[in-house]
Design a protein around this motif. Structure first.
Motif, PDB file in Angstrom:
ATOM      1  N   GLN A  81       0.833  -1.206   0.000  1.00 46.31           N
ATOM      2  CA  GLN A  81       0.000   0.000   0.000  1.00 46.31           C
ATOM      3  C   GLN A  81       0.868   1.257   0.000  1.00 46.31           C
ATOM      4  O   GLN A  81       0.617   2.207  -0.748  1.00 46.31           O
ATOM      5  CB  GLN A  81      -0.941   0.000   1.214  1.00 46.31           C
ATOM      6  CG  GLN A  81      -1.869   1.180   1.288  1.00 46.31           C
ATOM      7  CD  GLN A  81      -2.933   1.175   0.201  1.00 46.31           C
ATOM      8  OE1 GLN A  81      -3.205   0.158  -0.428  1.00 46.31           O
ATOM      9  NE2 GLN A  81      -3.534   2.325  -0.030  1.00 46.31           N
ATOM     10  N   THR A 103      -6.698  -0.876  -9.839  1.00 46.36           N
ATOM     11  CA  THR A 103      -7.307  -1.387  -8.611  1.00 46.36           C
ATOM     12  C   THR A 103      -8.775  -1.731  -8.859  1.00 46.36           C
ATOM     13  O   THR A 103      -9.486  -1.013  -9.551  1.00 46.36           O
ATOM     14  CB  THR A 103      -7.194  -0.374  -7.451  1.00 46.36           C
ATOM     15  OG1 THR A 103      -7.769   0.869  -7.858  1.00 46.36           O
ATOM     16  CG2 THR A 103      -5.743  -0.159  -7.057  1.00 46.36           C
ATOM     17  N   ARG A 104      -9.198  -2.862  -8.281  1.00 45.89           N
ATOM     18  CA  ARG A 104     -10.572  -3.352  -8.433  1.00 45.89           C
ATOM     19  C   ARG A 104     -11.373  -3.083  -7.162  1.00 45.89           C
ATOM     20  O   ARG A 104     -10.815  -2.832  -6.101  1.00 45.89           O
ATOM     21  CB  ARG A 104     -10.585  -4.864  -8.670  1.00 45.89           C
ATOM     22  CG  ARG A 104      -9.901  -5.302  -9.918  1.00 45.89           C
ATOM     23  CD  ARG A 104      -9.896  -6.798  -9.987  1.00 45.89           C
ATOM     24  NE  ARG A 104      -9.390  -7.343  -8.736  1.00 45.89           N
ATOM     25  CZ  ARG A 104      -8.882  -8.550  -8.588  1.00 45.89           C
ATOM     26  NH1 ARG A 104      -8.823  -9.365  -9.587  1.00 45.89           N
ATOM     27  NH2 ARG A 104      -8.443  -8.959  -7.426  1.00 45.89           N
ATOM     28  N   ARG A 105     -12.664  -3.231  -7.276  1.00 49.88           N
ATOM     29  CA  ARG A 105     -13.582  -2.993  -6.155  1.00 49.88           C
ATOM     30  C   ARG A 105     -13.225  -3.840  -4.931  1.00 49.88           C
ATOM     31  O   ARG A 105     -13.237  -3.351  -3.807  1.00 49.88           O
ATOM     32  CB  ARG A 105     -15.014  -3.318  -6.597  1.00 49.88           C
ATOM     33  CG  ARG A 105     -16.038  -3.145  -5.497  1.00 49.88           C
ATOM     34  CD  ARG A 105     -17.394  -3.658  -5.912  1.00 49.88           C
ATOM     35  NE  ARG A 105     -17.375  -5.114  -6.011  1.00 49.88           N
ATOM     36  CZ  ARG A 105     -18.114  -5.808  -6.867  1.00 49.88           C
ATOM     37  NH1 ARG A 105     -18.901  -5.188  -7.712  1.00 49.88           N
ATOM     38  NH2 ARG A 105     -18.054  -7.113  -6.883  1.00 49.88           N
ATOM     39  N   ASP A 106     -12.881  -5.093  -5.140  1.00 47.88           N
ATOM     40  CA  ASP A 106     -12.659  -5.986  -4.008  1.00 47.88           C
ATOM     41  C   ASP A 106     -11.188  -6.185  -3.654  1.00 47.88           C
ATOM     42  O   ASP A 106     -10.851  -7.068  -2.879  1.00 47.88           O
ATOM     43  CB  ASP A 106     -13.362  -7.326  -4.238  1.00 47.88           C
ATOM     44  CG  ASP A 106     -12.983  -7.982  -5.555  1.00 47.88           C
ATOM     45  OD1 ASP A 106     -12.208  -7.382  -6.325  1.00 47.88           O
ATOM     46  OD2 ASP A 106     -13.471  -9.091  -5.818  1.00 47.88           O
ATOM     47  N   ASP A 107     -10.300  -5.366  -4.199  1.00 45.77           N
ATOM     48  CA  ASP A 107      -8.885  -5.457  -3.821  1.00 45.77           C
ATOM     49  C   ASP A 107      -8.711  -5.022  -2.372  1.00 45.77           C
ATOM     50  O   ASP A 107      -9.231  -3.981  -1.966  1.00 45.77           O
ATOM     51  CB  ASP A 107      -8.016  -4.549  -4.702  1.00 45.77           C
ATOM     52  CG  ASP A 107      -7.717  -5.128  -6.060  1.00 45.77           C
ATOM     53  OD1 ASP A 107      -7.939  -6.338  -6.254  1.00 45.77           O
ATOM     54  OD2 ASP A 107      -7.266  -4.363  -6.921  1.00 45.77           O
ATOM     55  N   ARG A 108      -7.967  -5.817  -1.629  1.00 47.37           N
ATOM     56  CA  ARG A 108      -7.594  -5.391  -0.280  1.00 47.37           C
ATOM     57  C   ARG A 108      -6.377  -4.485  -0.341  1.00 47.37           C
ATOM     58  O   ARG A 108      -6.227  -3.569   0.454  1.00 47.37           O
ATOM     59  CB  ARG A 108      -7.304  -6.614   0.590  1.00 47.37           C
ATOM     60  CG  ARG A 108      -8.565  -7.422   0.886  1.00 47.37           C
ATOM     61  CD  ARG A 108      -8.279  -8.602   1.768  1.00 47.37           C
ATOM     62  NE  ARG A 108      -7.655  -8.166   3.021  1.00 47.37           N
ATOM     63  CZ  ARG A 108      -6.889  -8.940   3.747  1.00 47.37           C
ATOM     64  NH1 ARG A 108      -6.632 -10.165   3.403  1.00 47.37           N
ATOM     65  NH2 ARG A 108      -6.366  -8.478   4.874  1.00 47.37           N
ATOM     66  N   SER A 111      -5.160  -0.171  -2.563  1.00 49.77           N
ATOM     67  CA  SER A 111      -6.444   0.514  -2.691  1.00 49.77           C
ATOM     68  C   SER A 111      -6.205   2.012  -2.516  1.00 49.77           C
ATOM     69  O   SER A 111      -5.210   2.418  -1.935  1.00 49.77           O
ATOM     70  CB  SER A 111      -7.436   0.002  -1.643  1.00 49.77           C
ATOM     71  OG  SER A 111      -6.967   0.294  -0.348  1.00 49.77           O
ATOM     72  N   SER A 113      -8.357   5.322  -1.249  1.00 46.14           N
ATOM     73  CA  SER A 113      -9.600   5.821  -0.661  1.00 46.14           C
ATOM     74  C   SER A 113     -10.059   7.076  -1.398  1.00 46.14           C
ATOM     75  O   SER A 113      -9.287   7.722  -2.120  1.00 46.14           O
ATOM     76  CB  SER A 113      -9.401   6.146   0.816  1.00 46.14           C
ATOM     77  OG  SER A 113      -8.603   7.311   0.961  1.00 46.14           O
ATOM     78  N   SER A 133     -12.762   0.073 -10.500  1.00 44.39           N
ATOM     79  CA  SER A 133     -13.229   0.183  -9.110  1.00 44.39           C
ATOM     80  C   SER A 133     -14.650  -0.327  -8.911  1.00 44.39           C
ATOM     81  O   SER A 133     -15.037  -0.638  -7.789  1.00 44.39           O
ATOM     82  CB  SER A 133     -13.115   1.619  -8.608  1.00 44.39           C
ATOM     83  OG  SER A 133     -13.968   2.470  -9.348  1.00 44.39           O
TER      84      SER A 133
END
Length: 196
Positions: A81, A103-108, A111, A113, A133
């Motif tokens: 990160q 980055t995708r919607r469900d990437d931990r 990410s 913000s 996203s």
């Protein structure tokens, strides 16, 4: 409008390039610390997709800090990160009107913000775009299957140009080869060899 897309030569950043291509003049940008020459894998992938390519050098102290974090945490999330946000900052200082990542919607991890995105935009006068996203993993996989030629396999066996490869190299130098297995979970890596 010129857009710089952080590019690892994997399926997510390659799919993001396809999605953005109708709206922007996309340049694929691989950000590295100069620890390895793995960025050349991304350059080859970019050539196979027809997009322009650039190599962006990141600040070495950020890599050292990330490896400290890997050792301290015992997992890669916070280190990856940190590097990703640094790469976006450096890309935002380049000549592009807009910057993006895969980055995708469900990437931990990584990410970005809403507050981080707005801060990047406000401080650097660029647009930040995350075209995946709203897509979950299965939606991405279906689009990839339809539009990309991809090699996949364990991280150690697939050519790639992501932050993790260089962090692994630094971690081995500092802590030995066993540290990589202790810190990084096994996962599938992808490498795009072209568009369908």
């Amino acid at each position: 409008m010129d857009l710089g897309l952080l590019y690892s030569a994997g399926k997510d950043s390659s799919l993001a390039a396809l999605l953005l291509d109708s709206f922007y003049d996309v340049t694929l940008v691989t950000a590295t610390f100069g620890i390895t020459d793995d960025w050349t894998h991304a350059e080859r992938a970019a050539e196979s997709t027809g997009f322009p390519f650039e190599h962006l050098e990141l600040d070495q102290p950020v890599a050292e800090e990330a490896v400290d974090r890997l050792v301290e945490d015992g997992f890669p999330r916070n280190a990856i990160q940190r590097v990703h946000l640094h790469a976006l900052e450096e890309l935002a200082e380049d000549e592009f009107s807009a910057i993006a990542d895969g980055t995708r919607r469900d990437d931990r991890v990584p990410s970005v913000s809403r507050a981080q995105a707005q801060s990047l935009e406000d401080r650097h006068g660029v647009d930040y775009v995350a075209p995946l996203s709203g897509f979950g993993r299965s939606a991405v996989d279906r689009l990839v299957e339809a539009h990309l030629d991809v090699e996949s396999g364990p991280s150690e066996s697939i050519s790639r140009a992501d932050y993790e490869a260089e962090l692994r190299t630094l971690l081995v130098e500092r802590e030995g080869r066993d540290a990589v297995a202790e810190v990084f979970p096994d996962h599938e890596q992808t490498y795009v060899t072209g568009f369908r």
